[in-house]
Motif scaffolding. Structure first.
Motif, PDB file in Angstrom:
ATOM      1  N   PRO A 160       0.826  -1.214   0.000  1.00 33.82           N
ATOM      2  CA  PRO A 160       0.000   0.000   0.000  1.00 33.82           C
ATOM      3  C   PRO A 160       0.860   1.263   0.000  1.00 33.82           C
ATOM      4  N   VAL A 161       0.436   2.280  -0.736  1.00 33.60           N
ATOM      5  CA  VAL A 161       1.248   3.488  -0.884  1.00 33.60           C
ATOM      6  C   VAL A 161       0.415   4.729  -0.586  1.00 33.60           C
ATOM      7  N   LEU A 162       1.144   5.802  -0.262  1.00 27.90           N
ATOM      8  CA  LEU A 162       0.528   7.094  -0.002  1.00 27.90           C
ATOM      9  C   LEU A 162       1.430   8.179  -0.559  1.00 27.90           C
ATOM     10  N   SER A 163       0.854   9.059  -1.382  1.00 27.51           N
ATOM     11  CA  SER A 163       1.575  10.204  -1.932  1.00 27.51           C
ATOM     12  C   SER A 163       0.707  11.436  -1.727  1.00 27.51           C
ATOM     13  N   PHE A 164       1.250  12.458  -1.058  1.00 29.13           N
ATOM     14  CA  PHE A 164       0.472  13.651  -0.710  1.00 29.13           C
ATOM     15  C   PHE A 164       1.281  14.891  -1.046  1.00 29.13           C
ATOM     16  N   GLY A 165       0.593  15.916  -1.602  1.00 27.44           N
ATOM     17  CA  GLY A 165       1.281  17.163  -1.891  1.00 27.44           C
ATOM     18  C   GLY A 165       0.319  18.250  -2.328  1.00 27.44           C
ATOM     19  N   PHE A 166       0.889  19.377  -2.727  1.00 25.50           N
ATOM     20  CA  PHE A 166       0.117  20.537  -3.172  1.00 25.50           C
ATOM     21  C   PHE A 166       0.506  20.889  -4.609  1.00 25.50           C
ATOM     22  N   TYR A 167      -0.481  21.332  -5.386  1.00 23.79           N
ATOM     23  CA  TYR A 167      -0.222  21.715  -6.772  1.00 23.79           C
ATOM     24  C   TYR A 167      -1.329  22.644  -7.247  1.00 23.79           C
ATOM     25  N   ASN A 168      -1.182  23.135  -8.461  1.00 21.14           N
ATOM     26  CA  ASN A 168      -2.226  23.944  -9.095  1.00 21.14           C
ATOM     27  C   ASN A 168      -2.884  23.080 -10.167  1.00 21.14           C
ATOM     28  N   LYS A 169      -4.123  22.761  -9.983  1.00 23.78           N
ATOM     29  CA  LYS A 169      -4.799  21.806 -10.855  1.00 23.78           C
ATOM     30  C   LYS A 169      -4.859  22.267 -12.300  1.00 23.78           C
ATOM     31  N   ASP A 170      -5.071  23.541 -12.505  1.00 22.02           N
ATOM     32  CA  ASP A 170      -5.256  24.058 -13.863  1.00 22.02           C
ATOM     33  C   ASP A 170      -3.963  24.558 -14.502  1.00 22.02           C
ATOM     34  N   GLU A 171      -2.877  24.561 -13.755  1.00 25.25           N
ATOM     35  CA  GLU A 171      -1.618  25.062 -14.308  1.00 25.25           C
ATOM     36  C   GLU A 171      -0.465  24.284 -13.681  1.00 25.25           C
ATOM     37  N   GLU A 172       0.222  23.487 -14.487  1.00 27.31           N
ATOM     38  CA  GLU A 172       1.339  22.694 -13.985  1.00 27.31           C
ATOM     39  C   GLU A 172       2.494  23.608 -13.561  1.00 27.31           C
ATOM     40  N   TYR A 173       3.344  23.077 -12.679  1.00 28.34           N
ATOM     41  CA  TYR A 173       4.538  23.826 -12.276  1.00 28.34           C
ATOM     42  C   TYR A 173       5.422  24.053 -13.502  1.00 28.34           C
ATOM     43  N   HIS A 174       5.746  25.300 -13.771  1.00 34.60           N
ATOM     44  CA  HIS A 174       6.394  25.680 -15.021  1.00 34.60           C
ATOM     45  C   HIS A 174       7.727  24.990 -15.245  1.00 34.60           C
ATOM     46  N   PHE A 175       8.469  24.736 -14.173  1.00 29.69           N
ATOM     47  CA  PHE A 175       9.888  24.414 -14.323  1.00 29.69           C
ATOM     48  C   PHE A 175      10.214  22.954 -14.024  1.00 29.69           C
ATOM     49  N   LEU A 176       9.208  22.135 -13.858  1.00 30.34           N
ATOM     50  CA  LEU A 176       9.462  20.738 -13.507  1.00 30.34           C
ATOM     51  C   LEU A 176      10.233  20.050 -14.625  1.00 30.34           C
ATOM     52  N   ASP A 177      11.276  19.307 -14.255  1.00 35.68           N
ATOM     53  CA  ASP A 177      12.110  18.540 -15.194  1.00 35.68           C
ATOM     54  C   ASP A 177      12.872  19.435 -16.171  1.00 35.68           C
ATOM     55  N   THR A 178      13.113  20.664 -15.765  1.00 33.28           N
ATOM     56  CA  THR A 178      13.889  21.569 -16.615  1.00 33.28           C
ATOM     57  C   THR A 178      15.027  22.179 -15.794  1.00 33.28           C
ATOM     58  N   LYS A 179      15.891  22.912 -16.472  1.00 36.09           N
ATOM     59  CA  LYS A 179      16.973  23.605 -15.771  1.00 36.09           C
ATOM     60  C   LYS A 179      16.473  24.787 -14.957  1.00 36.09           C
ATOM     61  N   GLY A 180      15.227  25.139 -15.150  1.00 42.55           N
ATOM     62  CA  GLY A 180      14.650  26.232 -14.378  1.00 42.55           C
ATOM     63  C   GLY A 180      14.104  25.811 -13.027  1.00 42.55           C
ATOM     64  N   ASP A 181      14.281  24.540 -12.657  1.00 41.34           N
ATOM     65  CA  ASP A 181      13.770  24.048 -11.369  1.00 41.34           C
ATOM     66  C   ASP A 181      14.743  24.448 -10.258  1.00 41.34           C
ATOM     67  N   THR A 182      14.739  25.744  -9.916  1.00 43.79           N
ATOM     68  CA  THR A 182      15.660  26.310  -8.929  1.00 43.79           C
ATOM     69  C   THR A 182      14.899  26.760  -7.687  1.00 43.79           C
ATOM     70  N   LEU A 183      15.658  27.043  -6.628  1.00 43.06           N
ATOM     71  CA  LEU A 183      15.041  27.534  -5.395  1.00 43.06           C
ATOM     72  C   LEU A 183      14.408  28.899  -5.626  1.00 43.06           C
TER      73      LEU A 183
END
Length: 875
Positions: free
Chosen positions: A666-689
């Motif tokens: 059994p697994v559990l994954s929990f987090g926060f996101y914007n349903k209508d707009e993905e995080y702009h920088f995921l999997d890119t070089k722009g994924d900075t602090l």
């Protein structure tokens, strides 16, 4: 004569123990109690035990040669001094003696006679004078007519027959009343303790007392004194400890390790350095720390950048030379006619195939989102495409015209060149590969490059639902056009060593039962949102939970394992190889996996993916975690009672997926996101602090995600009974049964039946009811029984892995969440063809699907039901 007999008796004064006091002929307690002795409860110390065992002998030795009351009084006085010296004069013993004295006095007044004894033992008095022997004999001996001489006041006991009957009647009534009163007192005391414990456990109110971990232990005819042990920490207190100790500042500080680093690619120096840092941090907190090495094949960027160009009437123009690449793409050059297929879903391909006669040899263009890149590529390959281009649509991702994402094209997890086997360096395999490898060219491009490509295509304009942010979108080119797209892929294969880092807090009752908390460590770019946030939470939870165990006295019943995975960007390679390497052990011992990957990608919505077994636990936890957007309410209030309807199915891009679909955990994954707009920088070089900091209230979001994960781990190791809702799968099966019902007639026309599948669901429901009954009727304090019941619950997920398929050929065997024709979703889709396209129904495949589903569910019901003699295979 008396003098001669006294001279013949041995002088025992020399044997008198040094701790007995001088004779006290006037001891009032001895005169009042007469010649009775009480059997004392056993002491925990050896000296007290030995002294108690020798008490009758020493009393007898002291009074040898004396037949007077003074000898008995002296013996009684010695007994009391022994009590004080041995430590038995506790408050409860004084109360017991007083109660016994009162009862004895009441009986004496009632019957006008001093009772002979009120314990198992009686001291019979000899009438041979002051130096007579005092003997300890069983009262049963008196009844059997033993040679015990009676006391001086023997005439008192010689009552008339009528009075004897009345006395016997009163004695019976008194005994019954005492028994009833004792039972009521004991029951009310036990009931009060259990009610208080229940209130403390469910968190509905405060706890007035802190129970101990000790229990009354039954001995051989005696009751042991309760031993005070370490306090049990009730759930509300434990939950408050976690919330208080979690530090948002620590979480953010842990993110700073990724500042200024361009990439943490798996197996490279930055990834290894981060592994070393995490290993040292675990050693500061945890007692058990180790690493797991795997040697895997990774496809990485070649020495020459990949290139995408367009050719119009033989004239070639370079569209883009991206830095990013797609792992496990086919290397080489390929050209084809461009065709746009929206998100690359199966239904999108069905729509486009009505417009384009054939997709064979084409270069498919898709936009990111909805499903993983690997699934898009698999759909394109099935349609006959020669290559795939994917871009990030700014309508979904915001202003990202120049961002190019990294990805992988393997439709699966783990090392694709050791499918179903662990990639240990000492293991050799024949040249095999995963069936999920696409063998077509794949490359990602920017949205600006995609816009230029669309502008050069001369075919029909896209529909409004397909356009996205590129209004010049075209479906394809005209039939007579000489417009071609060319992909040059120069990726290369590398053998690399990767490290998984582990630390553990061992359980105190069932150390061989594990909750695993894991986070991806590697990333193609800086990876602050993709891997940094999860790693930060992992380190903070290891610190806090270890502090609660070591400094607050919490003793988890089961173990907690903290895991840092490598090669997550290549398809959960590190996690999958660990599962493959220890599959025989983990499926029987690991009962929950908590994923920390990408916990904060936005702020407006909550994203939950979980096994149905953990829905009830998650709902309970969210009631106790504050909503970061409004601290006056909980996360549960934010989502509402129907939050389960918003659960997102696990995808191949989540490291929790192989735990659920491959290993049946059994697994559990929990987090926060914007349903209508993905995080702009995921999997890119722009994924900075810096870019992650653009999310409002980041610190509070990180803390809330950490608290949910931490509470889940602690609750699963705190309670006697595993917090797994076994009945939830019965509801899931019922929902599928409702989808099957419309096709009963069509299935019968084929000479088949759905009845066996329905009967199997009924068997599972009855097994759930039986297990719940067994839990309700069991002794919750019996560890053996409790462990057996918990094992039945924790195996439910594993039992939904179809046992009739090879994990090498079909790794994701779960009939609810797996991939392949054996799943219940695939069966529904096949049944739908009976009404929409009957000619395409494969009768043999349908028979196999029904058999696999029926007997997997039936097997799960049998396993949940318990022993083999409790099963019922009648249909």
């Amino acid at each position: 004569m008396e003098d001669k007999r006294a001279a013949l008796l041995p002088d025992r004064s020399a044997e008198r123990p040094h701790w007995l006091p001088p004779h006290d002929n006037g001891h009032p307690a001895a005169q009042r109690r007469g010649l009775t002795a009480v059997a004392r409860p056993e002491s925990q110390s050896e000296s007290g035990m030995e002294a108690r065992r020798g008490l009758p002998r020493m009393i007898g030795a002291e009074s040898a040669g004396s037949g007077s009351r003074a000898a008995a009084r002296r013996a009684e006085g010695a007994a009391e001094v022994w009590e004080r010296r041995a430590g038995l004069q506790s408050s409860w013993w004084v109360l017991l003696r007083k109660a016994m004295d009162h009862a004895r006095a009441a009986l004496s007044n009632l019957f006008s006679v001093e009772p002979m004894s009120y314990t198992r033992f009686s001291i019979a008095r000899q009438t041979d004078g002051d130096n007579s022997h005092v003997e300890m004999k069983l009262s049963a001996d008196d009844e059997e007519g033993g040679d015990i001489e009676r006391p001086e006041h023997m005439h008192v006991s010689m009552a008339q027959p009528q009075r004897n009957g009345k006395r016997l009647c009163f004695l019976v009534i008194a005994a019954v009343l005492l028994l009833l009163i004792g039972f009521l007192i004991g029951y009310l005391s036990y009931r009060g303790r259990m009610q208080l414990a229940a209130r403390c456990q469910d968190g509905s109110g405060g706890c007035e007392i802190t129970p101990t971990a000790s229990y009354l232990v039954d001995g051989e005819g005696t009751v042991e004194e309760e031993i005070q042990g370490p306090p049990v920490i009730f759930w509300p207190e434990l939950k408050a400890m976690l919330s208080k100790k979690l530090s948002a500042k620590n979480l953010v500080d842990n993110l700073r390790w990724r500042v200024g680093v361009d990439s943490f690619e798996a197996g490279e120096a930055e990834d290894t350095n981060m592994a070393t840092y995490i290993h040292e941090e675990f050693r500061n907190f945890l007692d058990k720390v180790w690493n797991d090495e795997h040697y895997i094949k990774l496809q990485v960027r070649g020495s020459t950048k990949n290139q995408v160009s367009i050719s119009i009437n033989g004239k070639e123009e370079i569209l883009e030379t991206p830095d990013a690449y797609v792992a496990y793409s086919e290397s080489g050059s390929v050209s084809g006619k461009p065709v746009y297929v929206n998100y690359g879903l199966k239904k999108d391909f069905e729509i486009i195939q009505k417009v384009v006669a054939s997709l064979n040899g084409t270069i498919v263009i898709v936009r990111a989102g909805k499903i993983t890149l690997a699934e898009k590529v698999a759909n394109a390959k099935e349609a006959g495409a020669a290559g795939v281009l994917m871009y990030v649509d700014s309508l979904k991702y915001g202003i990202t015209d120049t961002l190019i994402p990294f990805g992988h094209a393997h439709l699966g997890t783990g090392d694709p060149y050791t499918p179903g086997f662990p990639s240990f360096n000492h293991t050799q395999f024949p040249p095999v590969e995963s069936s999920g490898l696409p063998h077509i060219a794949v490359q990602t491009i920017s949205s600006s490059a995609a816009a230029r490509l669309f502008s050069k295509m001369d075919g029909d304009t896209c529909s409004e639902g397909w356009k996205g942010a590129i209004h010049s979108c075209k479906v394809t080119t005209k039939h007579e056009s000489q417009i071609m797209v060319k992909l040059d892929v120069n990726n290369s294969m590398k053998d690399r060593k990767i490290l998984n880092i582990f630390g553990a807090i061992q359980g105190f009752e069932e150390p061989d039962r594990y909750v695993v908390i894991g986070a991806q460590r590697d990333s193609w770019g800086p990876g602050v949102a993709k891997a940094g946030t999860g790693t930060a939470i992992l380190l903070e939870l290891a610190r806090v939970i270890s502090d609660i165990v070591k400094n607050e006295g919490y003793k988890p019943r089961r173990s907690i394992i903290f895991a840092s995975w490598s090669a997550g960007d290549y398809g959960a390679v590190g996690a999958t190889e660990w599962l493959e390497g220890y599959s025989a052990m983990l499926h029987a011992k690991a009962f929950t996996y908590i994923s920390l990957d990408a916990p904060v990608l936005g702020a407006s919505h909550v994203k939950i993916s979980a096994s149905p077994l953990l829905y009830m636990l998650l709902g309970s936890i969210m009631k106790g975690v504050k909503n970061p957007a409004a601290v006056s309410e909980s996360l549960y209030n934010r989502l509402g009672p129907d939050w389960v309807k918003a659960v997102v199915p696990l995808g191949l891009d989540n490291a929790a997926f192989p735990f659920l679909a491959y290993s049946g955990i059994p697994v559990l994954s929990f987090g926060f996101y914007n349903k209508d707009e993905e995080y702009h920088f995921l999997d890119t070089k722009g994924d900075t602090l810096e870019n992650l900091r653009k999310i409002d209230n980041l610190d509070a979001l990180l803390a809330a995600a950490a608290e949910v994960a931490g509470q889940a781990a602690l609750r699963l190791t705190h309670d006697h009974e595993l917090f797994l809702d076994i009945g939830r799968y019965s509801e899931e099966l019922l929902a599928y049964q409702e989808e099957f019902l419309p096709y009963i007639k069509e299935v019968r026309e084929l000479g088949l039946t759905l009845d066996w599948l329905f009967f199997a669901r009924g068997d599972f429901q009855r097994a759930v009811t039986a297990l719940r009954r067994d839990i309700a009727n069991s002794d919750g304090e019996n560890r053996v029984i409790r462990r057996a019941l918990n094992d039945r619950m924790m195996k439910v997920e594993y039992d939904f892995l179809s046992p009739y398929l090879s994990p090498k050929d079909v790794p994701f065997r779960h009939i609810f969440f797996g991939k392949g024709p054996h799943t219940l979703r695939s069966l529904v889709e096949h049944l739908q063809l009976l009404k929409t396209n009957r000619s395409s129904v494969d009768l043999n495949l349908l028979r196999e699907q029904l058999a696999l589903a029926t007997w997997t569910i039936k097997g799960a019901a049998n396993a949940l039901g318990g022993d083999i003699w409790d099963t019922d295979n009648e249909f």
